[in-house]
Design a protein around this motif. Sequence first.
Motif, PDB file in Angstrom:
ATOM      1  N   TYR A  18      42.866  61.464  77.845  1.00  0.00           N
ATOM      2  CA  TYR A  18      42.272  62.510  78.670  1.00  0.00           C
ATOM      3  C   TYR A  18      41.941  63.750  77.834  1.00  0.00           C
ATOM      4  CZ  TYR A  18      41.795  66.308  81.987  1.00  0.00           C
ATOM      5  OH  TYR A  18      41.338  67.403  82.660  1.00  0.00           O
ATOM      6  N   PHE A  19      42.916  64.194  77.019  1.00  0.00           N
ATOM      7  CA  PHE A  19      42.672  65.352  76.170  1.00  0.00           C
ATOM      8  C   PHE A  19      41.553  65.076  75.170  1.00  0.00           C
ATOM      9  CE2 PHE A  19      47.195  66.907  76.976  1.00  0.00           C
ATOM     10  CZ  PHE A  19      46.770  67.888  77.858  1.00  0.00           C
ATOM     11  N   THR A  22      38.209  65.319  77.073  1.00  0.00           N
ATOM     12  CA  THR A  22      37.798  66.697  77.353  1.00  0.00           C
ATOM     13  C   THR A  22      37.423  67.432  76.069  1.00  0.00           C
ATOM     14  OG1 THR A  22      40.100  67.441  77.347  1.00  0.00           O
ATOM     15  CG2 THR A  22      39.124  66.907  79.482  1.00  0.00           C
ATOM     16  N   GLU A  23      38.124  67.160  74.971  1.00  0.00           N
ATOM     17  CA  GLU A  23      37.786  67.778  73.689  1.00  0.00           C
ATOM     18  C   GLU A  23      36.424  67.275  73.200  1.00  0.00           C
ATOM     19  OE1 GLU A  23      38.013  70.045  70.262  1.00  0.00           O
ATOM     20  OE2 GLU A  23      39.368  70.120  71.972  1.00  0.00           O
ATOM     21  N   PHE A  46      42.621  62.577  68.983  1.00  0.00           N
ATOM     22  CA  PHE A  46      43.155  62.388  70.331  1.00  0.00           C
ATOM     23  C   PHE A  46      42.737  61.048  70.905  1.00  0.00           C
ATOM     24  CE2 PHE A  46      43.577  67.172  71.034  1.00  0.00           C
ATOM     25  CZ  PHE A  46      44.966  67.135  71.042  1.00  0.00           C
TER      26      PHE A  46
END
Length: 64
Positions: A18-19, A22-23, A46
């Motif tokens: 998820y991170f 989004t990144e 990530f």
Amino acid sequence: MNKIIGLAVLVAGVVLLYFGYTEYNSTASQMTEMVTGNPTDNAIWFLVGGAVAAIIGLGLLLKK
């Protein structure tokens, strides 16, 4: 005990994915990708770390 560890690693992998997602879609990553052709290193780490953790966690959960 291995099932609990597997579930924890799987959840950690999903959170990292998820991170990473989004990144990858952040403005900084898009600008870097526009200039260099590659997303930021954080996004890649990530996503790769999340995928590896999710696969290991799933393997621990499915192992007898």
